[in-house]
Structure formats: C-alpha cells, structure tokens
Design an enzyme around this catalytic site. Sequence first.
Site, PDB file in Angstrom:
ATOM      1  N   LYS A   1      15.393  -9.139  46.408  1.00  0.00           N
ATOM      2  CA  LYS A   1      14.949  -9.794  47.580  1.00  0.00           C
ATOM      3  C   LYS A   1      15.269 -11.265  47.753  1.00  0.00           C
ATOM      4  O   LYS A   1      15.497 -11.938  46.748  1.00  0.00           O
ATOM      5  CB  LYS A   1      13.290  -9.666  47.818  1.00  0.00           C
TER       6      LYS A   1
ATOM      7  N   ARG B   1       9.365  -0.784  42.277  1.00  0.00           N
ATOM      8  CA  ARG B   1      10.360  -0.266  43.312  1.00  0.00           C
ATOM      9  C   ARG B   1      11.678  -0.982  43.220  1.00  0.00           C
ATOM     10  O   ARG B   1      11.593  -2.159  43.295  1.00  0.00           O
ATOM     11  CB  ARG B   1       9.938  -0.369  44.750  1.00  0.00           C
TER      12      ARG B   1
END
Length: 343
Positions: free
Chosen positions: A290, A325
């Site tokens: 991210k 995840r």
Amino acid sequence: MDYWRPLPLELDNKDQFIGGVKIASLAGVKGLGFCQLERLMRNGPEVHRHLFSLSDVPDEFSVLGEMISADRMPLRDLSLECPRIMGVLNVTPDSFFDGGQHDQCSDAIDCGLAMVEEGADIIDVGGESTRPGAELVSVDEELLRVIPVIEALAARTNALISIDTRKSEVMVAAVQAGAHIINDVSALTFDPNSLGVAASLNVPVILMHAQGTPEVMQDNPSYNHVLLDVYDYLSLRIQRAVEAGVRAENIIIDPGIGFGKSVSHNCELLKGLSLFHGLGVPLLLGCSRKSFIAALSKNEPADQRLAGSLAALLLGARQGVQIFRVHDVAETVQALKIWRCGY
Ligand code: 7PM
C-alpha cells in the site's frame, strides 16, 4: 466511554506466568498474551491514556477482558491460533482479466494455485478494483470475471476462497460457485441487500472500515481520533450485522488500511491494532504494497514495497492479527516462520 487496549507480550509457548504475574490470553493466539492494558478515554477532541496492570483494572472490565481473551472460532477447519495468509487474486483488466478469454482466466487460476502451493490459507478473488478513483463495474461484468476462477479453485484446492465484492448478487453467485468467505470493503453498506444476503448465506464475512467510497476516499480523510473512530464504526457494523441475522462467529473485522486514511492515520491504526481484540472477533489486516509504505520511504512503486509490507505485517502479527491479506505469499510465509522462530 473507555477503551482498553491490551499491550501484547511475546511468550514462550504456553507461558501462563512470568515471575509470578499471570499472563492473559490474547484472542487465543499462540505465543502471545498480555498483563497490562492502556485505557484510552475521549475528552472532547483529546484522548487521555493511562497504563494499568491487569490486576488493577476495575471489575466492569471482566466482560471486555473475556472478549479480548476468548479463543476465536476456526474458519471451517482453519484454526486462528496462529497467523493465516490470504493471497490476493485480482481478476481485473489491470491484472489478469481482459474480456473473459480462456487464457486470461487460466492465468488467474494458475496464479491462485501457485499461491496455495506457496502456503496461502485463503485466496481472495476480486473482480472489482477498489483502487482510489476506480470506476464501478457492472454485476454481469464482475460475475464474468470471478465465477470461473472461483469454480476452478474450489475444484482444485483445499484452500479457502473469499470473494472480494460489495454486491449482494456477486456474493450469492460466488458462494454457489464454491467461495467460503465474503470480503466486503464496504462492511455490507454498499448494497442494501448485502446484510440479509450475508445472513442467509451463513458464511464468514469480513467487515472492513472505509471512510468514503473508493472514488473519493483519499480526498481529505478526517477523524476525531482514528483508532477510536474506526473501533466505534466496526463495533456498530458488527451490531448491525448481528441484528440482520449474521452469526457473531461468522464476523471478521478489518481496519481498512489505506481506505480513506492519511499516512499518519494508517500509522496510528497499525500501532494500536490490539485494541480491536475488544470486539471479540478475528482481525484481518491488509498492508501489502500500500502507498503509505512508499510515502514513509522513498516513493517506491508498488512492486518495490515488499520490505515495508513485511515490516507492517509483523506489527500486526505481534499484536495478534489472525489473517493477513498479501500479494507476496512465499515471502510472507518466510517472514512469519522466522518471527515464530521456526515453530
Ligand atoms: C488500490 C488501493 C488498489 C487499495 C488496491 C487496493 C483490502 C481489501 C483491498 C484490505 C480487505 C489492495 C487494495 N484492500 N480487503 N481489498 N482489506 N478486507 O491493496 O485491506 O489490494 S484492495
């Protein structure tokens, strides 16, 4: 209202006491526990913090203490006593999908199978990009992307399959095709039918926090106190889901790193993750690749964020996060093995 955050301790397996001090279980996770808590209290826009020993907390704490400590239900036969890996399988035009031709589909399936070989416990199949600024995808288009992949993975692996969608029709079709878990980044708010559908499908459902929709969420995220606001939101969504008939044992929560959050919001959440055990359900964390990693480092592109992704993952693992995840399954397996010292 008070919030209590357990301060996690890493233990030798099955340590129950350290120097005569009792260590409480942290969500039933092996090798972790706590004997101190931080109390957070809202006072207008400010938050007061105070450190307590477990032996000094007031009696009212016992209910919350039970929520923090209780063993979590396994996901089917997947025990959550140790950290689990969910591999990301995007079936979108920017990854595998390009109009439903067979070869694209089989590339995605092969990628899913490869992640299982590398040690993924769950494969998260998504046909709708929730990237900031992404456009909506129609139900038909989304079904065309994900259903053949779910069917093939269900037939060919024992890993669990989750369906990353905000649409109730996709949830239904995916579960019929063999998906075991619903992953909804809107926490069942996007589609008014989702709450009822999730209840009747009776499968585990991931409720993720996001501020704003993907189209606008990074415009100007703002919170009174991000950790407590996200906690309150997830608490409310658990309540709404249970009222709609979702069994509490089927709920998993996720603070939604990067979804309507600034870099410092993401950092506050990562540092405070153990607070969420007070909600009594398993925790999922998605930090992989991210943009906050790049923002804290040297603005690396997404494919050069593995080291930061693993460091963020370990912040979660040390605080008892049960499911991660990730894009890089093999590297994550290795990092978690070393963190657990081989066990
Ligand atoms: C741009 C922004 C592209 C974000 C892709 C993403 C999560 C998720 C996603 C998460 C759960 C990505 C994300 N992130 N579902 N779906 N938790 N439950 O990095 O953090 O893949 S999409």
